[in-house]
Write a protein that holds these residues in place. Sequence first.
Motif, PDB file in Angstrom:
ATOM      1  N   TYR A  84       0.836  -1.211   0.000  1.00 19.06           N
ATOM      2  CA  TYR A  84       0.000   0.000   0.000  1.00 19.06           C
ATOM      3  C   TYR A  84       0.865   1.253   0.000  1.00 19.06           C
ATOM      4  O   TYR A  84       0.562   2.228  -0.686  1.00 19.06           O
ATOM      5  N   GLU A  85       1.942   1.231   0.768  1.00 16.33           N
ATOM      6  CA  GLU A  85       2.847   2.382   0.802  1.00 16.33           C
ATOM      7  C   GLU A  85       3.506   2.608  -0.560  1.00 16.33           C
ATOM      8  O   GLU A  85       3.713   3.744  -0.982  1.00 16.33           O
ATOM      9  N   GLU A  86       3.818   1.528  -1.252  1.00 18.68           N
ATOM     10  CA  GLU A  86       4.489   1.633  -2.551  1.00 18.68           C
ATOM     11  C   GLU A  86       3.542   2.066  -3.663  1.00 18.68           C
ATOM     12  O   GLU A  86       3.946   2.766  -4.587  1.00 18.68           O
ATOM     13  N   ASP A  87       2.280   1.652  -3.584  1.00 14.37           N
ATOM     14  CA  ASP A  87       1.337   1.953  -4.672  1.00 14.37           C
ATOM     15  C   ASP A  87      -0.091   1.899  -4.152  1.00 14.37           C
ATOM     16  O   ASP A  87      -0.792   0.892  -4.313  1.00 14.37           O
ATOM     17  N   ALA A  88      -0.540   2.981  -3.545  1.00 16.11           N
ATOM     18  CA  ALA A  88      -1.914   3.030  -3.027  1.00 16.11           C
ATOM     19  C   ALA A  88      -2.926   2.915  -4.158  1.00 16.11           C
ATOM     20  O   ALA A  88      -4.038   2.415  -3.962  1.00 16.11           O
ATOM     21  N   GLY A  89      -2.556   3.363  -5.369  1.00 14.31           N
ATOM     22  CA  GLY A  89      -3.459   3.287  -6.512  1.00 14.31           C
ATOM     23  C   GLY A  89      -3.798   1.870  -6.922  1.00 14.31           C
ATOM     24  O   GLY A  89      -4.807   1.638  -7.588  1.00 14.31           O
ATOM     25  N   LEU A  90      -2.965   0.907  -6.536  1.00 11.33           N
ATOM     26  CA  LEU A  90      -3.277  -0.487  -6.819  1.00 11.33           C
ATOM     27  C   LEU A  90      -4.525  -0.929  -6.076  1.00 11.33           C
ATOM     28  O   LEU A  90      -5.288  -1.762  -6.560  1.00 11.33           O
ATOM     29  N   PHE A  91      -4.764  -0.345  -4.922  1.00 14.46           N
ATOM     30  CA  PHE A  91      -5.845  -0.795  -4.058  1.00 14.46           C
ATOM     31  C   PHE A  91      -7.128  -0.005  -4.248  1.00 14.46           C
ATOM     32  O   PHE A  91      -8.214  -0.553  -4.135  1.00 14.46           O
ATOM     33  N   ARG A  92      -7.014   1.279  -4.501  1.00  9.84           N
ATOM     34  CA  ARG A  92      -8.249   2.043  -4.677  1.00  9.84           C
ATOM     35  C   ARG A  92      -8.035   3.240  -5.587  1.00  9.84           C
ATOM     36  O   ARG A  92      -7.086   3.992  -5.440  1.00  9.84           O
ATOM     37  N   GLN A  93      -8.963   3.338  -6.513  1.00  7.20           N
ATOM     38  CA  GLN A  93      -9.103   4.491  -7.376  1.00  7.20           C
ATOM     39  C   GLN A  93     -10.600   4.780  -7.471  1.00  7.20           C
ATOM     40  O   GLN A  93     -11.428   3.967  -7.063  1.00  7.20           O
ATOM     41  N   THR A  94     -10.948   5.913  -8.021  1.00  3.79           N
ATOM     42  CA  THR A  94     -12.354   6.339  -7.995  1.00  3.79           C
ATOM     43  C   THR A  94     -13.278   5.366  -8.718  1.00  3.79           C
ATOM     44  O   THR A  94     -14.460   5.277  -8.384  1.00  3.79           O
ATOM     45  N   ASN A  95     -12.774   4.631  -9.706  1.00  2.07           N
ATOM     46  CA  ASN A  95     -13.653   3.739 -10.468  1.00  2.07           C
ATOM     47  C   ASN A  95     -13.521   2.278 -10.047  1.00  2.07           C
ATOM     48  O   ASN A  95     -14.033   1.384 -10.721  1.00  2.07           O
ATOM     49  N   TYR A  96     -12.854   1.992  -8.933  1.00  2.48           N
ATOM     50  CA  TYR A  96     -12.707   0.608  -8.493  1.00  2.48           C
ATOM     51  C   TYR A  96     -13.978   0.129  -7.797  1.00  2.48           C
ATOM     52  O   TYR A  96     -14.604   0.870  -7.053  1.00  2.48           O
ATOM     53  N   VAL A  97     -14.337  -1.114  -8.049  1.00  2.00           N
ATOM     54  CA  VAL A  97     -15.545  -1.689  -7.449  1.00  2.00           C
ATOM     55  C   VAL A  97     -15.229  -2.956  -6.657  1.00  2.00           C
ATOM     56  O   VAL A  97     -16.125  -3.571  -6.095  1.00  2.00           O
ATOM     57  N   SER A  98     -13.974  -3.348  -6.599  1.00  2.00           N
ATOM     58  CA  SER A  98     -13.596  -4.580  -5.909  1.00  2.00           C
ATOM     59  C   SER A  98     -12.434  -4.306  -4.966  1.00  2.00           C
ATOM     60  O   SER A  98     -11.547  -3.509  -5.289  1.00  2.00           O
ATOM     61  N   VAL A 147     -18.628  -4.710 -15.245  1.00  2.00           N
ATOM     62  CA  VAL A 147     -17.629  -5.469 -15.999  1.00  2.00           C
ATOM     63  C   VAL A 147     -16.496  -4.557 -16.458  1.00  2.00           C
ATOM     64  O   VAL A 147     -15.314  -4.911 -16.366  1.00  2.00           O
ATOM     65  N   TYR A 148     -16.835  -3.367 -16.941  1.00  2.00           N
ATOM     66  CA  TYR A 148     -15.798  -2.437 -17.393  1.00  2.00           C
ATOM     67  C   TYR A 148     -14.870  -2.049 -16.243  1.00  2.00           C
ATOM     68  O   TYR A 148     -13.640  -2.084 -16.387  1.00  2.00           O
ATOM     69  N   LYS A 149     -15.441  -1.681 -15.110  1.00  2.00           N
ATOM     70  CA  LYS A 149     -14.613  -1.218 -13.992  1.00  2.00           C
ATOM     71  C   LYS A 149     -13.729  -2.330 -13.437  1.00  2.00           C
ATOM     72  O   LYS A 149     -12.558  -2.098 -13.117  1.00  2.00           O
ATOM     73  N   THR A 150     -14.268  -3.542 -13.314  1.00  2.63           N
ATOM     74  CA  THR A 150     -13.427  -4.641 -12.837  1.00  2.63           C
ATOM     75  C   THR A 150     -12.330  -4.959 -13.840  1.00  2.63           C
ATOM     76  O   THR A 150     -11.201  -5.295 -13.450  1.00  2.63           O
ATOM     77  N   THR A 151     -12.621  -4.835 -15.130  1.00 10.33           N
ATOM     78  CA  THR A 151     -11.602  -5.090 -16.144  1.00 10.33           C
ATOM     79  C   THR A 151     -10.488  -4.060 -16.070  1.00 10.33           C
ATOM     80  O   THR A 151      -9.300  -4.391 -16.265  1.00 10.33           O
ATOM     81  N   GLN A 152     -10.820  -2.817 -15.788  1.00 11.72           N
ATOM     82  CA  GLN A 152      -9.792  -1.789 -15.630  1.00 11.72           C
ATOM     83  C   GLN A 152      -8.883  -2.122 -14.447  1.00 11.72           C
ATOM     84  O   GLN A 152      -7.657  -1.930 -14.523  1.00 11.72           O
TER      85      GLN A 152
END
Length: 325
Positions: A177-191, A234-239
Amino acid sequence: MISVVVTTYNQENTIARTLDSILSQKCHLPIEIVIGEDCSTDNTRAICQTYADKYPVIIRLLANEQNKGIVDNYFDSLLQCRGRYIADCAGDDFWIDTEKLEKEVRVMEAHPNVTMVITNWQFYNELTRTTYPSHQRLHAPITAGNKLLKDIITQRNMSVFHLCTSLYKAEVFRKAYEEDAGLFRQTNYVSEDMQIAFVMAQHGDIAYLQDITLNYSCGGVSNATDDIKLFDFVYKTTQQIRYMANKAHLDIQTFLAERIFVLGMHAFRSHQAPLFHQTLNYEREWLTDRDWKIKLLFTVMQHEWLWRLGLMIRHSFVATKRLFR
């Protein structure tokens, strides 16, 4: 210590069952329960507060002042965990093995390279109170995580994990999480679950226990029948999947082509031309090839009269299948 994360929203009928299943655990390590209560509009918060008052040493209630949504609520709760290990149980699911955590901790302590332990689980029908088996299987008690990365993010072969059965190392999550918080959450993430399993597999081995420890109550957008909502899901999970695949340098072009077909079918069934054009844009963005199914589908949707005819044929086929059930 083990931190058990419980995220909940409008689950007044199930949250007590979830908490009771965690409190009944028999484990040689002490546990804490971190509840992320996401500003429910029903009686969920009051129930959580009752439990927090009754078990002040064990339970910490994080009462959100505003609704954060599934992903932000989960990771905000996760960042408050104090334990060496983290487990998860959603507010409508419940553990059915009182030694779940003990069994998983034993594996962790015996195998230092294991970053995550998962178990078998089963579906639970709330209306009938009956269960039926899942299709989760790993072929070995311990598998090198890098062999599972593609299966974890695409789930093409089978669901290789259920986060609510897991126990994983907190330090691995915190470092990632410290290295890449964007991996875990972005505005369009649903999972929120794929990211956890992904980083655990990146940094160690995954252990699997055949014991059924979880009753999983089905529900949510992924089980919906609204094609417009499903298109967005489906689109958001694919992203999300593309982000992880790029990070791990995985080739998922075949999977992306399958996703284009799925998006196209949602656009077709909803009879939404804007969704068809979005699908064409995603096809160009993801650099996928067209097989015969995609070519046929797109040809139909390029002509309104063919599209309407295709829907009529499909509706007749579905109606006929129902007659012969």
